[in-house]
Design a protein around this motif. Structure first.
Motif, PDB file in Angstrom:
ATOM      1  N   ALA A 174       0.856  -1.313  -0.031  1.00  0.00           N
ATOM      2  CA  ALA A 174      -0.001  -0.125   0.001  1.00  0.00           C
ATOM      3  C   ALA A 174       0.841   1.204   0.022  1.00  0.00           C
ATOM      4  O   ALA A 174       0.534   2.332  -0.795  1.00  0.00           O
ATOM      5  N   SER A 175       1.913   1.298   0.746  1.00  0.00           N
ATOM      6  CA  SER A 175       2.880   2.283   0.889  1.00  0.00           C
ATOM      7  C   SER A 175       3.518   2.661  -0.577  1.00  0.00           C
ATOM      8  O   SER A 175       3.875   3.715  -1.038  1.00  0.00           O
ATOM      9  N   GLY A 177       2.283   1.979  -3.441  1.00  0.00           N
ATOM     10  CA  GLY A 177       1.213   2.642  -4.112  1.00  0.00           C
ATOM     11  C   GLY A 177       1.315   4.112  -4.098  1.00  0.00           C
ATOM     12  O   GLY A 177       1.019   4.826  -4.913  1.00  0.00           O
ATOM     13  N   GLU A 178       1.190   4.342  -2.911  1.00  0.00           N
ATOM     14  CA  GLU A 178       1.122   5.889  -2.510  1.00  0.00           C
ATOM     15  C   GLU A 178       2.247   6.432  -2.912  1.00  0.00           C
ATOM     16  O   GLU A 178       2.300   7.797  -3.473  1.00  0.00           O
ATOM     17  N   GLN A 179       3.752   6.032  -2.654  1.00  0.00           N
ATOM     18  CA  GLN A 179       4.707   6.290  -3.232  1.00  0.00           C
ATOM     19  C   GLN A 179       4.897   6.787  -4.677  1.00  0.00           C
ATOM     20  O   GLN A 179       5.475   7.795  -5.163  1.00  0.00           O
ATOM     21  N   LYS A 181       2.068   6.998  -6.609  1.00  0.00           N
ATOM     22  CA  LYS A 181       0.872   7.802  -6.809  1.00  0.00           C
ATOM     23  C   LYS A 181       0.000   6.871  -7.792  1.00  0.00           C
ATOM     24  O   LYS A 181      -0.721   7.217  -8.736  1.00  0.00           O
ATOM     25  N   ASP A 182      -0.104   5.537  -7.423  1.00  0.00           N
ATOM     26  CA  ASP A 182      -0.897   4.804  -7.966  1.00  0.00           C
ATOM     27  C   ASP A 182      -2.062   4.343  -7.013  1.00  0.00           C
ATOM     28  O   ASP A 182      -1.632   3.112  -6.218  1.00  0.00           O
ATOM     29  N   ARG A 183      -3.254   4.772  -7.289  1.00  0.00           N
ATOM     30  CA  ARG A 183      -4.412   4.480  -6.283  1.00  0.00           C
ATOM     31  C   ARG A 183      -4.777   2.979  -6.481  1.00  0.00           C
ATOM     32  O   ARG A 183      -5.531   2.457  -5.711  1.00  0.00           O
ATOM     33  N   VAL A 186      -2.918   0.699  -4.241  1.00  0.00           N
ATOM     34  CA  VAL A 186      -3.370   1.083  -2.643  1.00  0.00           C
ATOM     35  C   VAL A 186      -4.516   0.400  -2.472  1.00  0.00           C
ATOM     36  O   VAL A 186      -4.753  -0.481  -1.598  1.00  0.00           O
ATOM     37  N   THR A 187      -5.419   0.350  -3.494  1.00  0.00           N
ATOM     38  CA  THR A 187      -6.865  -0.246  -3.296  1.00  0.00           C
ATOM     39  C   THR A 187      -6.643  -1.655  -3.228  1.00  0.00           C
ATOM     40  O   THR A 187      -7.065  -2.545  -2.552  1.00  0.00           O
ATOM     41  N   ASP A 190      -5.115  -2.613   0.027  1.00  0.00           N
ATOM     42  CA  ASP A 190      -6.034  -2.544   1.134  1.00  0.00           C
ATOM     43  C   ASP A 190      -7.105  -3.597   1.136  1.00  0.00           C
ATOM     44  O   ASP A 190      -7.459  -4.230   2.332  1.00  0.00           O
TER      45      ASP A 190
END
Length: 255
Positions: A174-175, A177-179, A181-183, A186-187, A190
């Motif tokens: 998830a981190s 994805g955030e770094q 910028k891939d939502r 992240v999803t 999650d």
């Protein structure tokens, strides 16, 4: 329903019995792994390696490609080395170098190969280094391969009932994805978290049942909980079939 349980149970017993014929100890033939060498022995071997490749180590400090190249050299050198301590040290140094170079795929492959030869915890090793690599990864070009490795190692941890490590890998994914910028990434991780948290909760019930069986091995309900977990949830019939046979289902008790 009981007939279905009986059919599945009998099939499992058939396969377990059949596999037991393949090797004297009741499992498929697997090469025996070497024990982990003493720390002092490994330290001396690592020093010998670093002395021999002193120039290459200096270059690897500043250059990711040089680090990966040195890791490859060490793994190649292992092919001509018969001493288990030196082989272990070569594996270890190669994994460190690959992780430092963020060569996640090569690191994971080396850890898996090492675990086939030595009694080491490759899930622990891969989790440790994949988390570090994920923290240091900002480039989108490296994202896809790393995400797949995080997921495959997570699945390996889940299969071994190691849910804390699975959650660590999910957090790293998830981190990542955030770094980058891939939502969607992240999803994706999650959603894994929700599933793993539910399975971890179920596994705690299994652990409680196993603790109860330490006091009363014939507790039918506890045997059912443990047996269903290993056989029907995890498909690990060799571990669970005896528990099911001791559960309160009448047809299972006759097997």
């Amino acid at each position: 329903m009981l007939a279905w349980y009986r059919s599945i149970l009998l099939l499992a017993i058939f396969f377990i019995t059949g596999f037991s014929l393949l090797s004297p100890n009741g499992s498929t033939a697997v090469a025996e792994r070497l024990p982990k060498p003493e720390k002092e022995q490994v330290t001396r071997a690592v020093q010998d390696i670093q002395d021999l490749f002193e120039q290459e180590y200096e270059q690897a400090k500043e250059d990711r490609k040089a680090s990966q190249a040195l890791a490859g050299m060490l793994l190649d050198a292992k092919a001509d080395e018969s001493d288990p301590v030196m082989r272990y040290a070569l594996f270890q140094e190669a994994i460190f170098l690959q992780a430092g170079a963020r060569a996640a795929e090569e690191m994971a492959m080396a850890a898996d190969e090492m675990s086939r030869e030595f009694s080491i915890d490759n899930i622990k090793i891969k989790t440790h280094f994949l988390k570090k690599i994920a923290q240091a990864t900002k480039a989108k070009s490296e994202k896809a391969t790393l995400a797949e490795l995080l997921q495959s190692t997570m699945e390996q941890a889940i299969a071994a009932d190691r849910y804390d490590e699975a959650m660590d890998l999910i957090s790293a994914g998830a981190s990542l994805g955030e770094q980058t910028k891939d939502r969607k990434l992240v999803t994706r991780f999650d959603s894994f978290a929700e599933t793993v948290q539910m399975e971890r909760s179920l596994f705690r019930d299994v652990q409680e049942a196993q603790e109860g069986l330490d006091q009363d091995p014939l507790d039918a309900e506890a045997n059912l909980i443990v047996g269903q977990w290993y056989c029907l949830k995890k498909n690990r019939w060799d571990e669970g079939v005896t528990y099911l046979a001791l559960s309160y289902h009448p047809e299972m008790q006759t097997l």
